[in-house]
Design a protein around this motif. Structure first.
Motif, PDB file in Angstrom:
ATOM      1  N   GLY A 191     121.264  -3.213  65.181  1.00  0.00           N
ATOM      2  CA  GLY A 191     120.101  -2.379  65.451  1.00  0.00           C
ATOM      3  C   GLY A 191     120.424  -0.936  65.747  1.00  0.00           C
ATOM      4  O   GLY A 191     119.624  -0.244  66.377  1.00  0.00           O
ATOM      5  N   SER A 192     121.552  -0.463  65.294  1.00  0.00           N
ATOM      6  CA  SER A 192     121.939   0.925  65.544  1.00  0.00           C
ATOM      7  C   SER A 192     121.737   1.774  64.298  1.00  0.00           C
ATOM      8  O   SER A 192     121.900   1.303  63.167  1.00  0.00           O
ATOM      9  N   VAL A 193     121.349   3.008  64.509  1.00  0.00           N
ATOM     10  CA  VAL A 193     121.247   3.990  63.431  1.00  0.00           C
ATOM     11  C   VAL A 193     121.883   5.281  63.909  1.00  0.00           C
ATOM     12  O   VAL A 193     121.966   5.538  65.115  1.00  0.00           O
ATOM     13  N   ALA A 194     122.326   6.093  62.955  1.00  0.00           N
ATOM     14  CA  ALA A 194     122.916   7.394  63.278  1.00  0.00           C
ATOM     15  C   ALA A 194     122.012   8.501  62.759  1.00  0.00           C
ATOM     16  O   ALA A 194     121.546   8.450  61.615  1.00  0.00           O
ATOM     17  N   LEU A 195     121.760   9.483  63.601  1.00  0.00           N
ATOM     18  CA  LEU A 195     120.950  10.643  63.262  1.00  0.00           C
ATOM     19  C   LEU A 195     121.848  11.872  63.274  1.00  0.00           C
ATOM     20  O   LEU A 195     122.491  12.167  64.279  1.00  0.00           O
ATOM     21  N   HIS A 196     121.897  12.572  62.152  1.00  0.00           N
ATOM     22  CA  HIS A 196     122.800  13.727  62.043  1.00  0.00           C
ATOM     23  C   HIS A 196     122.058  14.907  61.441  1.00  0.00           C
ATOM     24  O   HIS A 196     121.345  14.773  60.444  1.00  0.00           O
ATOM     25  N   HIS A 197     122.191  16.066  62.065  1.00  0.00           N
ATOM     26  CA  HIS A 197     121.658  17.319  61.537  1.00  0.00           C
ATOM     27  C   HIS A 197     122.838  18.171  61.088  1.00  0.00           C
ATOM     28  O   HIS A 197     123.695  18.545  61.906  1.00  0.00           O
ATOM     29  N   ASP A 198     122.892  18.469  59.803  1.00  0.00           N
ATOM     30  CA  ASP A 198     123.992  19.237  59.228  1.00  0.00           C
ATOM     31  C   ASP A 198     123.598  20.710  59.191  1.00  0.00           C
ATOM     32  O   ASP A 198     122.684  21.106  58.463  1.00  0.00           O
ATOM     33  N   LEU A 199     124.303  21.508  59.987  1.00  0.00           N
ATOM     34  CA  LEU A 199     123.992  22.930  60.099  1.00  0.00           C
ATOM     35  C   LEU A 199     124.748  23.778  59.083  1.00  0.00           C
ATOM     36  O   LEU A 199     124.543  24.987  59.007  1.00  0.00           O
ATOM     37  N   ALA A 200     125.625  23.152  58.285  1.00  0.00           N
ATOM     38  CA  ALA A 200     126.530  23.919  57.436  1.00  0.00           C
ATOM     39  C   ALA A 200     125.804  24.749  56.386  1.00  0.00           C
ATOM     40  O   ALA A 200     126.215  25.867  56.059  1.00  0.00           O
ATOM     41  N   THR A 201     124.718  24.216  55.829  1.00  0.00           N
ATOM     42  CA  THR A 201     124.036  24.931  54.741  1.00  0.00           C
ATOM     43  C   THR A 201     122.918  25.842  55.239  1.00  0.00           C
ATOM     44  O   THR A 201     122.243  26.489  54.446  1.00  0.00           O
ATOM     45  N   ALA A 202     122.721  25.892  56.561  1.00  0.00           N
ATOM     46  CA  ALA A 202     121.601  26.664  57.111  1.00  0.00           C
ATOM     47  C   ALA A 202     121.593  28.131  56.693  1.00  0.00           C
ATOM     48  O   ALA A 202     120.538  28.670  56.334  1.00  0.00           O
ATOM     49  N   PRO A 203     122.733  28.838  56.721  1.00  0.00           N
ATOM     50  CA  PRO A 203     122.689  30.263  56.347  1.00  0.00           C
ATOM     51  C   PRO A 203     122.206  30.483  54.917  1.00  0.00           C
ATOM     52  O   PRO A 203     121.524  31.475  54.632  1.00  0.00           O
ATOM     53  N   ALA A 204     122.548  29.569  54.008  1.00  0.00           N
ATOM     54  CA  ALA A 204     122.190  29.743  52.600  1.00  0.00           C
ATOM     55  C   ALA A 204     120.778  29.268  52.289  1.00  0.00           C
ATOM     56  O   ALA A 204     120.069  29.879  51.474  1.00  0.00           O
TER      57      ALA A 204
END
Length: 403
Positions: free
Chosen positions: A28-41
Protein backbone atom coordinates in the motif's frame (compact mmCIF):
# COMPACT_ATOMS: atom_id res chain seq x y z
CA UNK A 1 -3.33 5.20 9.43
CA UNK A 2 -2.16 7.22 6.43
CA UNK A 3 1.51 8.04 7.00
CA UNK A 4 3.97 10.24 5.15
CA UNK A 5 7.71 9.52 4.96
CA UNK A 6 10.10 12.07 3.48
CA UNK A 7 13.18 10.68 1.75
CA UNK A 8 15.76 13.15 0.48
CA UNK A 9 19.41 13.83 -0.12
CA UNK A 10 21.75 14.94 -2.88
CA UNK A 11 22.97 11.35 -3.34
CA UNK A 12 20.34 10.64 -5.98
CA UNK A 13 21.20 6.99 -6.64
CA UNK A 14 21.10 6.16 -2.94
CA UNK A 15 17.84 8.09 -2.55
CA UNK A 16 16.14 6.21 -5.37
CA UNK A 17 17.36 2.91 -3.99
CA UNK A 18 15.86 3.75 -0.58
CA UNK A 19 12.52 4.73 -2.13
CA UNK A 20 12.45 1.58 -4.28
CA UNK A 21 13.13 -0.52 -1.19
CA UNK A 22 10.21 1.05 0.67
CA UNK A 23 7.84 0.52 -2.28
CA UNK A 24 8.88 -3.13 -2.45
CA UNK A 25 8.64 -3.78 1.29
CA UNK A 26 5.56 -1.79 2.38
CA UNK A 27 2.17 -2.91 1.01
CA UNK A 28 0.00 0.00 0.00
CA UNK A 29 2.89 2.39 -0.49
CA UNK A 30 3.31 4.94 -3.26
CA UNK A 31 6.08 7.42 -4.02
CA UNK A 32 5.39 11.06 -4.88
CA UNK A 33 8.20 12.94 -6.60
CA UNK A 34 8.40 16.49 -7.95
CA UNK A 35 11.24 16.90 -10.44
CA UNK A 36 12.56 20.46 -10.39
CA UNK A 37 15.26 19.87 -13.02
CA UNK A 38 13.25 21.05 -16.04
CA UNK A 39 11.62 24.01 -14.28
CA UNK A 40 13.90 26.73 -15.72
CA UNK A 41 13.21 25.58 -19.29
CA UNK A 42 9.52 24.68 -19.06
CA UNK A 43 8.23 26.92 -16.28
CA UNK A 44 6.69 23.87 -14.63
CA UNK A 45 7.58 21.19 -12.09
CA UNK A 46 6.96 17.60 -13.18
CA UNK A 47 5.05 15.40 -10.74
CA UNK A 48 5.17 11.60 -10.73
CA UNK A 49 3.27 9.13 -8.57
CA UNK A 50 4.43 5.51 -8.69
CA UNK A 51 4.29 2.27 -6.79
CA UNK A 52 6.34 -0.91 -6.97
CA UNK A 53 4.81 -1.81 -10.34
CA UNK A 54 5.50 1.48 -12.09
CA UNK A 55 4.11 4.97 -12.75
CA UNK A 56 0.50 5.48 -11.65
CA UNK A 57 0.09 9.10 -12.72
CA UNK A 58 2.06 12.07 -13.94
CA UNK A 59 1.38 15.77 -14.24
CA UNK A 60 2.83 19.25 -14.06
CA UNK A 61 2.40 22.25 -11.79
CA UNK A 62 3.43 25.80 -12.75
CA UNK A 63 6.17 27.72 -11.00
CA UNK A 64 5.15 30.08 -8.23
CA UNK A 65 6.94 33.45 -8.39
CA UNK A 66 9.61 31.84 -10.59
CA UNK A 67 10.35 29.43 -7.75
CA UNK A 68 10.31 25.67 -8.33
CA UNK A 69 10.51 24.89 -4.63
CA UNK A 70 7.49 27.14 -4.00
CA UNK A 71 5.58 25.21 -6.65
CA UNK A 72 6.49 22.01 -4.84
CA UNK A 73 5.06 23.39 -1.59
CA UNK A 74 1.84 24.45 -3.31
CA UNK A 75 1.30 21.09 -5.02
CA UNK A 76 2.49 18.70 -2.32
CA UNK A 77 -0.34 19.06 0.20
CA UNK A 78 -3.22 18.60 -2.31
CA UNK A 79 -1.52 15.52 -3.75
CA UNK A 80 -1.04 14.01 -0.31
CA UNK A 81 -4.68 14.75 0.51
CA UNK A 82 -5.76 13.00 -2.69
CA UNK A 83 -3.71 9.92 -1.80
CA UNK A 84 -5.09 9.87 1.73
CA UNK A 85 -8.70 10.33 0.66
CA UNK A 86 -8.47 7.51 -1.87
CA UNK A 87 -8.26 5.08 1.05
CA UNK A 88 -5.86 2.92 -0.95
CA UNK A 89 -2.55 4.32 0.31
CA UNK A 90 -0.98 3.29 3.60
CA UNK A 91 2.38 5.02 3.14
CA UNK A 92 3.13 8.04 0.95
CA UNK A 93 6.85 8.27 0.31
CA UNK A 94 7.72 11.84 -0.64
CA UNK A 95 10.94 11.59 -2.62
CA UNK A 96 12.46 15.06 -2.40
CA UNK A 97 14.34 16.36 -5.41
CA UNK A 98 18.12 16.62 -5.07
CA UNK A 99 18.63 20.00 -3.38
CA UNK A 100 15.27 20.27 -1.59
CA UNK A 101 15.88 20.37 2.16
CA UNK A 102 13.73 18.17 4.39
CA UNK A 103 13.14 20.68 7.20
CA UNK A 104 10.97 23.03 5.16
CA UNK A 105 9.00 20.20 3.57
CA UNK A 106 8.45 18.40 6.87
CA UNK A 107 7.05 21.58 8.38
CA UNK A 108 4.70 22.05 5.40
CA UNK A 109 3.43 18.47 5.68
CA UNK A 110 2.99 18.64 9.46
CA UNK A 111 1.20 22.00 9.28
CA UNK A 112 -1.33 20.44 6.92
CA UNK A 113 -2.19 17.84 9.56
CA UNK A 114 -0.55 14.77 8.07
CA UNK A 115 1.23 12.24 10.24
CA UNK A 116 4.94 12.06 9.42
CA UNK A 117 6.41 8.66 10.15
CA UNK A 118 10.02 9.56 9.44
CA UNK A 119 12.40 11.91 7.67
CA UNK A 120 15.14 9.95 5.94
CA UNK A 121 18.29 11.11 4.20
CA UNK A 122 19.86 8.61 1.83
CA UNK A 123 23.65 8.41 1.94
CA UNK A 124 26.34 6.81 -0.17
CA UNK A 125 29.29 6.87 2.28
CA UNK A 126 31.84 7.12 -0.53
CA UNK A 127 30.25 10.39 -1.66
CA UNK A 128 29.97 11.92 1.78
CA UNK A 129 33.33 13.69 1.79
CA UNK A 130 33.25 14.89 -1.85
CA UNK A 131 29.89 16.56 -1.33
CA UNK A 132 30.83 18.12 2.01
CA UNK A 133 33.96 19.51 0.39
CA UNK A 134 32.15 20.97 -2.60
CA UNK A 135 31.78 24.72 -2.33
CA UNK A 136 30.14 25.15 -5.74
CA UNK A 137 26.91 27.10 -5.86
CA UNK A 138 23.89 24.91 -6.58
CA UNK A 139 23.11 27.16 -9.53
CA UNK A 140 26.46 26.33 -11.12
CA UNK A 141 25.73 22.58 -11.10
CA UNK A 142 22.10 22.78 -12.17
CA UNK A 143 20.61 22.14 -8.73
CA UNK A 144 19.18 25.52 -7.73
CA UNK A 145 15.58 25.37 -6.50
CA UNK A 146 14.87 28.98 -7.45
CA UNK A 147 16.44 31.81 -9.41
CA UNK A 148 17.49 33.43 -6.14
CA UNK A 149 18.96 30.23 -4.66
CA UNK A 150 22.42 31.07 -3.29
CA UNK A 151 23.12 27.85 -1.43
CA UNK A 152 26.15 25.67 -2.08
CA UNK A 153 26.41 21.93 -2.54
CA UNK A 154 28.27 21.54 0.75
CA UNK A 155 26.00 23.51 3.06
CA UNK A 156 22.86 22.00 1.51
CA UNK A 157 24.18 18.48 1.93
CA UNK A 158 25.24 19.15 5.51
CA UNK A 159 21.73 20.31 6.48
CA UNK A 160 20.09 17.40 4.68
CA UNK A 161 22.32 14.98 6.54
CA UNK A 162 22.07 16.49 10.01
CA UNK A 163 18.33 17.16 10.09
CA UNK A 164 17.18 13.60 9.40
CA UNK A 165 17.04 11.21 12.38
CA UNK A 166 17.20 8.24 9.98
CA UNK A 167 19.97 7.67 7.46
CA UNK A 168 19.42 5.10 4.71
CA UNK A 169 22.93 3.92 3.92
CA UNK A 170 23.43 2.52 0.42
CA UNK A 171 26.20 0.29 -0.75
CA UNK A 172 28.82 2.60 -2.22
CA UNK A 173 28.58 2.79 -5.97
CA UNK A 174 31.41 5.35 -6.05
CA UNK A 175 29.07 7.59 -8.02
CA UNK A 176 28.99 5.49 -11.19
CA UNK A 177 26.24 7.67 -12.60
CA UNK A 178 26.19 10.60 -10.21
CA UNK A 179 27.84 12.96 -12.66
CA UNK A 180 24.93 12.54 -15.04
CA UNK A 181 22.34 12.61 -12.30
CA UNK A 182 23.56 15.55 -10.26
CA UNK A 183 25.25 17.96 -12.63
CA UNK A 184 28.81 16.84 -11.97
CA UNK A 185 28.70 17.43 -8.24
CA UNK A 186 31.00 14.53 -7.42
CA UNK A 187 33.61 15.54 -9.95
CA UNK A 188 33.62 19.20 -8.99
CA UNK A 189 34.27 18.36 -5.35
CA UNK A 190 37.96 17.95 -6.08
CA UNK A 191 38.36 21.69 -6.55
CA UNK A 192 37.47 22.54 -2.97
CA UNK A 193 39.79 22.44 0.01
CA UNK A 194 37.83 20.35 2.52
CA UNK A 195 40.68 19.44 4.79
CA UNK A 196 41.11 15.94 3.41
CA UNK A 197 41.26 13.59 0.41
CA UNK A 198 38.22 14.00 -1.84
CA UNK A 199 38.70 10.73 -3.71
CA UNK A 200 35.28 8.97 -3.79
CA UNK A 201 37.11 5.64 -3.52
CA UNK A 202 38.60 6.52 -0.13
CA UNK A 203 38.84 3.89 2.55
CA UNK A 204 35.39 2.59 3.51
CA UNK A 205 36.21 2.60 7.22
CA UNK A 206 37.09 6.29 7.08
CA UNK A 207 33.88 7.03 5.17
CA UNK A 208 31.83 5.28 7.86
CA UNK A 209 33.76 7.00 10.63
CA UNK A 210 33.05 10.39 9.05
CA UNK A 211 29.35 9.57 8.83
CA UNK A 212 29.26 8.38 12.45
CA UNK A 213 30.99 11.50 13.72
CA UNK A 214 28.94 13.99 11.72
CA UNK A 215 25.60 12.61 12.93
CA UNK A 216 26.23 10.32 15.93
CA UNK A 217 22.59 10.22 17.07
CA UNK A 218 21.15 9.10 13.73
CA UNK A 219 19.63 5.67 13.20
CA UNK A 220 21.68 4.20 10.33
CA UNK A 221 19.89 1.54 8.31
CA UNK A 222 21.35 -0.29 5.29
CA UNK A 223 19.09 0.18 2.28
CA UNK A 224 19.33 -3.53 1.50
CA UNK A 225 18.94 -4.66 5.11
CA UNK A 226 15.14 -4.68 5.38
CA UNK A 227 14.89 -2.43 8.44
CA UNK A 228 13.84 0.72 6.61
CA UNK A 229 10.18 -0.27 6.33
CA UNK A 230 9.71 -0.37 10.11
CA UNK A 231 11.65 2.87 10.69
CA UNK A 232 9.40 5.00 8.49
CA UNK A 233 6.39 4.36 10.73
CA UNK A 234 8.13 5.25 14.02
CA UNK A 235 6.92 8.86 14.10
CA UNK A 236 8.60 12.24 13.66
CA UNK A 237 8.26 15.35 15.81
CA UNK A 238 8.75 18.50 13.74
CA UNK A 239 9.15 20.78 16.77
CA UNK A 240 11.73 18.51 18.40
CA UNK A 241 13.64 18.30 15.13
CA UNK A 242 13.73 22.09 14.84
CA UNK A 243 14.94 22.41 18.44
CA UNK A 244 17.70 19.89 17.73
CA UNK A 245 19.01 22.19 14.99
CA UNK A 246 18.91 25.39 17.04
CA UNK A 247 22.51 26.38 17.90
CA UNK A 248 21.63 26.98 21.56
CA UNK A 249 20.53 23.40 22.17
CA UNK A 250 21.74 21.34 19.21
CA UNK A 251 23.13 17.91 20.06
CA UNK A 252 26.56 18.52 18.60
CA UNK A 253 29.09 15.70 18.02
CA UNK A 254 31.57 14.76 20.73
CA UNK A 255 35.36 14.36 20.59
CA UNK A 256 36.35 11.37 18.46
CA UNK A 257 39.30 9.95 16.56
CA UNK A 258 38.75 6.89 14.39
CA UNK A 259 40.24 5.66 11.11
CA UNK A 260 41.99 8.99 10.61
CA UNK A 261 38.79 11.03 11.02
CA UNK A 262 38.83 13.44 13.95
CA UNK A 263 36.14 15.45 15.70
CA UNK A 264 37.44 18.18 17.97
CA UNK A 265 35.19 20.01 20.42
CA UNK A 266 36.47 23.41 21.54
CA UNK A 267 34.75 25.02 24.50
CA UNK A 268 35.48 28.22 26.40
CA UNK A 269 33.55 30.88 28.31
CA UNK A 270 35.76 33.92 27.63
CA UNK A 271 34.52 36.12 24.74
CA UNK A 272 36.22 36.39 21.36
CA UNK A 273 37.98 39.56 20.28
CA UNK A 274 35.97 40.46 17.13
CA UNK A 275 38.87 41.68 14.99
CA UNK A 276 41.20 38.78 15.81
CA UNK A 277 38.48 36.21 15.20
CA UNK A 278 37.51 37.84 11.92
CA UNK A 279 41.13 37.74 10.78
CA UNK A 280 41.26 34.01 11.58
CA UNK A 281 38.02 33.04 9.82
CA UNK A 282 39.59 31.72 6.64
CA UNK A 283 42.00 29.48 8.49
CA UNK A 284 39.28 28.19 10.82
CA UNK A 285 36.77 27.60 8.04
CA UNK A 286 39.19 25.67 5.84
CA UNK A 287 40.65 23.65 8.72
CA UNK A 288 37.83 21.10 8.67
CA UNK A 289 35.39 19.48 6.30
CA UNK A 290 32.55 20.51 8.61
CA UNK A 291 32.32 22.82 11.59
CA UNK A 292 29.39 24.24 13.53
CA UNK A 293 28.39 25.53 16.91
CA UNK A 294 27.67 28.73 18.84
CA UNK A 295 29.86 31.62 19.97
CA UNK A 296 29.84 35.22 21.13
CA UNK A 297 31.89 38.36 20.65
CA UNK A 298 33.12 40.85 23.22
CA UNK A 299 31.55 43.82 21.41
CA UNK A 300 28.10 42.17 21.41
CA UNK A 301 28.17 39.86 24.45
CA UNK A 302 24.40 39.44 24.67
CA UNK A 303 23.99 38.02 21.14
CA UNK A 304 24.11 34.28 20.46
CA UNK A 305 25.87 33.71 17.13
CA UNK A 306 25.70 30.50 15.12
CA UNK A 307 28.73 29.12 13.29
CA UNK A 308 28.00 26.92 10.25
CA UNK A 309 30.79 25.98 7.83
CA UNK A 310 31.14 23.43 5.04
CA UNK A 311 32.90 23.35 1.70
CA UNK A 312 35.26 26.14 2.68
CA UNK A 313 32.41 28.61 3.22
CA UNK A 314 31.17 30.01 6.54
CA UNK A 315 27.76 31.30 7.52
CA UNK A 316 27.44 33.37 10.70
CA UNK A 317 23.94 34.25 11.92
CA UNK A 318 22.45 35.91 14.96
CA UNK A 319 19.99 33.77 16.93
CA UNK A 320 18.84 36.38 19.37
CA UNK A 321 19.89 36.88 22.98
CA UNK A 322 21.60 34.48 25.33
CA UNK A 323 19.31 33.49 28.18
CA UNK A 324 21.69 35.13 30.66
CA UNK A 325 20.87 38.50 29.12
CA UNK A 326 17.10 38.10 29.56
CA UNK A 327 15.06 39.18 32.58
CA UNK A 328 13.76 36.31 34.69
CA UNK A 329 10.18 36.91 33.53
CA UNK A 330 11.18 36.25 29.90
CA UNK A 331 12.42 32.76 30.65
CA UNK A 332 8.86 31.44 30.70
CA UNK A 333 8.62 32.23 27.00
CA UNK A 334 11.72 30.16 26.20
CA UNK A 335 11.17 26.52 25.13
CA UNK A 336 11.94 24.01 27.93
CA UNK A 337 14.56 22.24 25.83
CA UNK A 338 16.58 25.44 25.55
CA UNK A 339 16.30 26.19 29.26
CA UNK A 340 17.51 22.66 30.00
CA UNK A 341 20.46 23.00 27.62
CA UNK A 342 21.46 26.29 29.25
CA UNK A 343 21.27 24.79 32.73
CA UNK A 344 23.64 21.98 31.77
CA UNK A 345 26.36 24.46 30.81
CA UNK A 346 25.64 27.39 33.11
CA UNK A 347 28.65 29.43 34.17
CA UNK A 348 28.51 31.47 37.42
CA UNK A 349 29.75 34.60 35.66
CA UNK A 350 28.80 34.21 32.01
CA UNK A 351 25.59 32.18 32.32
CA UNK A 352 24.91 30.27 29.09
CA UNK A 353 27.30 32.46 27.06
CA UNK A 354 30.06 30.27 25.68
CA UNK A 355 32.21 29.33 22.75
CA UNK A 356 31.19 25.83 21.68
CA UNK A 357 32.58 24.93 18.27
CA UNK A 358 32.89 21.45 16.79
CA UNK A 359 35.25 20.60 13.90
CA UNK A 360 35.14 17.29 11.99
CA UNK A 361 37.53 16.22 9.25
CA UNK A 362 39.99 13.57 8.13
CA UNK A 363 43.46 14.46 9.37
CA UNK A 364 42.28 17.32 11.54
CA UNK A 365 45.03 19.29 13.32
CA UNK A 366 43.64 19.57 16.87
CA UNK A 367 46.64 21.39 18.29
CA UNK A 368 46.74 23.93 15.49
CA UNK A 369 43.04 24.62 15.83
CA UNK A 370 43.27 25.01 19.58
CA UNK A 371 46.14 27.47 19.24
CA UNK A 372 44.38 29.54 16.59
CA UNK A 373 41.09 29.65 18.49
CA UNK A 374 42.84 30.50 21.76
CA UNK A 375 44.61 33.41 20.10
CA UNK A 376 41.22 34.91 19.22
CA UNK A 377 40.00 35.14 22.81
CA UNK A 378 40.38 38.27 24.88
CA UNK A 379 43.73 38.47 26.63
CA UNK A 380 43.81 38.65 30.43
CA UNK A 381 44.30 42.43 30.25
CA UNK A 382 41.47 42.91 27.75
CA UNK A 383 39.17 40.72 29.78
CA UNK A 384 39.96 42.55 33.00
CA UNK A 385 39.14 45.89 31.38
CA UNK A 386 35.46 44.91 31.38
CA UNK A 387 32.41 45.33 29.19
CA UNK A 388 32.56 49.09 28.83
CA UNK A 389 36.02 48.75 27.35
CA UNK A 390 34.88 45.96 25.00
CA UNK A 391 32.32 48.26 23.43
CA UNK A 392 35.23 50.16 21.89
CA UNK A 393 36.31 47.20 19.75
CA UNK A 394 35.64 47.56 16.04
CA UNK A 395 32.55 45.63 14.95
CA UNK A 396 34.34 43.42 12.47
CA UNK A 397 31.36 41.10 11.95
CA UNK A 398 28.85 43.73 10.80
CA UNK A 399 29.24 42.70 7.15
CA UNK A 400 28.75 39.00 7.86
CA UNK A 401 25.75 39.72 10.06
CA UNK A 402 24.38 42.29 7.56
CA UNK A 403 24.06 44.89 10.31
Amino acid sequence: MFTVALVGGLHSDARRAAVDRLLADVPGSVALHHDLATAPATGTVARTVRDATGVLSAGETPLVNDCACCALREDLVPELARLRDSGLTRLAVVELWDSVEPKAMAEVVAAAGFRIGAVVTAVDPALLLPYLGNGDDLADVGLAAAATDRRTVADTWARQLEYAPVLAVAESSVAESSDADSGGVADSGGDVDSGGDLDPGADADADRALLDQLHPTALRIPVDGGGLAAAVFAGFDVEAAAAAQHPACALLPQDADEHGVVTYVWHHHRPFHPERLYAALEGLTCAATRSRGRFYLADRPDTLLAWDAAGGALCVESHGPWLASLPDAAWEMVPPVRRAAAALDWHPEHGDRCQHLVFTSPGLDREGLAELLGSCLLTDAEYAAGRESWKGFASAFDTLLEV
